[in-house]
Design an enzyme around this catalytic site. Structure first.
Site: not given
Length: 477
Positions: A282, A288, A424
């Site tokens: 990324q 993400c 995340h």
């Protein structure tokens, strides 16, 4: 641990900071919303006028309820936040250590013991609800457990400055060698000597942080130098992680997935069955969420059609009008955006740039589509059974331990990996055991030079780091 060293910025992100809090201090730039929404937790700096009051109150309540002979005081502040909720709700994580004052004494100044074995330090989480206009404070939660010491060394004052005899940073040949090796390995180039010096100082602080994370881990993980070792906690948080994931009020409710027909087998890995594409990167972009969802859809498409395609994350970054591109997003929004667009192009046709640009979606290039999306149950055994039966799963977690992870099964202390401070999104591709230790196999989106060939392995069986909180999948009919 050195009480005075708490002034060093650390990237432990221990309780409410998700990966990026300070292990031994609060830092100087943290008095800002963690999440951004009204009423969200706000990090506190040490100068916050309410912090001393709350610490004194928590110390008093702790000592009143303790059977110990000596008074305990805060020797380290690990993290602290406040939240406006009909008053102010404080959540603080500290280390408490024995002083030389007995509870029966009336002394105002109580020094810590100089002998480490007499400190008996504990890590404690306190939640305090304060209503200033009523003059009332209530202890909502107290949870303590023994601290793990790395290099015990204690002074009598929390604010004791570093020793003047400490060797200058630039004189450390070993440190300079490590930094040079790091720069070569990860192709780091800095714009000036001043910037290189700054990155060296950050690198040095991060080495200490990795050591402390290592000392706190309960698994087999190894932590140390990674590609992120020259980033401050703020840089890592703002460019890599995704605080939107903790904004539960923004989440769309997905319909529940049908339960798996059979119990979970002892182990399963979709990499061995062709349903997982290569690890992607990324970059310096908090996208993400897009990689997690796309990884799930790639697996679903393979299972329905027998072809593994590398699909476009950039299409979501550019064309999802609800999420915030490199500033974060939610899988539930991403599924809906894909349905509205009519499908996904391949990585080749719509390649990743790592920054938001104009939407360049072309319906004639659609290579895959979805029909709907579902939320999985929150029990890990049921998640494992569903995964083995239906394919890789989009999940999210508190990334506390991930910045300096190198290999092994990561098992952060639960008190330092709060399951509701998720920041995340990743892809769950399998599970199993290593030497009797159960794990989840997690495909990350930080490149193949991260962790174990791009993968992170997390202890399985205790809902660690919130891994069970946000499991979802696309549905392809």
């Amino acid at each position: 641990m050195d009480v005075a060293s708490r002034r060093t910025p650390l990237i432990l992100c221990l309780l409410l900071a998700a990966v990026c809090g300070s292990a031994l201090g609060l830092g100087e730039d943290l008095d800002r919303p963690l999440i951004g929404a009204p009423g969200a937790p706000i990090r506190m700096v040490e100068s916050d006028p309410g912090l001393k009051k709350v610490l004194d109150f928590a110390e008093e309540r702790y000592n009143l309820g303790s059977n110990a002979m000596h008074i305990r005081r805060v020797s380290k502040i690990i993290s602290a936040t406040k939240q406006v909720v009909k008053g102010i709700r404080y959540t603080i994580t500290v280390e408490l250590s024995n002083t030389q004052c007995k509870k029966s004494s009336m002394l105002r100044t109580c020094d810590f013991y100089s002998e480490p074995q007499k400190l008996k330090t504990e890590v404690c989480l306190f939640e305090v609800w304060d209503i200033p206009w009523q003059g009332t404070s209530t202890l909502l939660k107290q949870k303590c457990q023994p601290a793990v010491e790395l290099h015990p060394k204690v002074t009598n004052y929390v604010d004791n400055p570093p020793s003047a005899s400490s060797p200058p940073l630039q004189d450390s040949v070993e440190l300079l060698g490590q930094f040079k090796e790091f720069m070569v390995k990860y192709n780091k180039v800095y714009s000036s000597q001043e910037e290189a010096d700054r990155r060296l100082r950050i690198f040095h602080q991060n080495l200490e942080t990795a050591e402390k994370i290592q000392s706190l881990d309960q698994g087999s993980a190894e932590y140390g130098v990674t590609k992120f070792s020259d980033l401050t906690e703020e840089e890592f948080r703002s460019t890599i992680l995704n605080p939107m994931l903790s904004q539960w009020t923004l989440h769309q409710t997905l319909k529940p997935a049908a339960p798996a027909r059979d119990p979970a087998p002892a182990s399963w890995d979709w990499r061995e069955h062709g349903a997982v594409s290569t690890v992607k990167n990324q970059g310096m972009c908090g996208s993400c969420w897009a990689f997690s969802v796309i990884g799930n859809i790639e697996g679903q498409w393979f299972l329905k059609n027998g072809t593994l395609l590398s699909l476009s994350e950039q299409e979501l970054v550019d064309c999802d009008r609800v999420d915030q591109a490199c500033r974060g997003g939610l899988p539930s929004n991403a599924y809906e955006a894909i349905e509205k667009l009519g499908g996904l192009e391949t990585e080749t046709d719509y390649s990743y740039t790592g920054h938001k640009q104009g939407c360049d979606f072309t319906s004639g290039k659609v290579a895959a589509y979805i029909n709907s999306s579902v939320a999985l149950p929150k029990q890990e055994k049921e998640i494992a059974a569903w995964l083995a039966e239906n394919g890789p799963v989009s999940v999210a977690l508190n990334a506390f331990a991930m910045q300096f992870y190198r290999k092994g099964v990561s098992h952060p202390m639960r008190i330092f990996c709060n399951p509701w401070m998720i920041d995340h999104a990743v892809l769950l591709v399998g599970y199993g055991e290593r030497k009797g230790v159960p794990f989840w196999a997690i495909k990350n989106s930080w490149g193949e030079d991260y962790g174990e060939q791009g993968y992170y392995y997390l202890y399985r069986g205790s809902n660690l780091c919130g891994i069970n909180q946000m499991c979802s999948s696309a549905v392809i009919n």
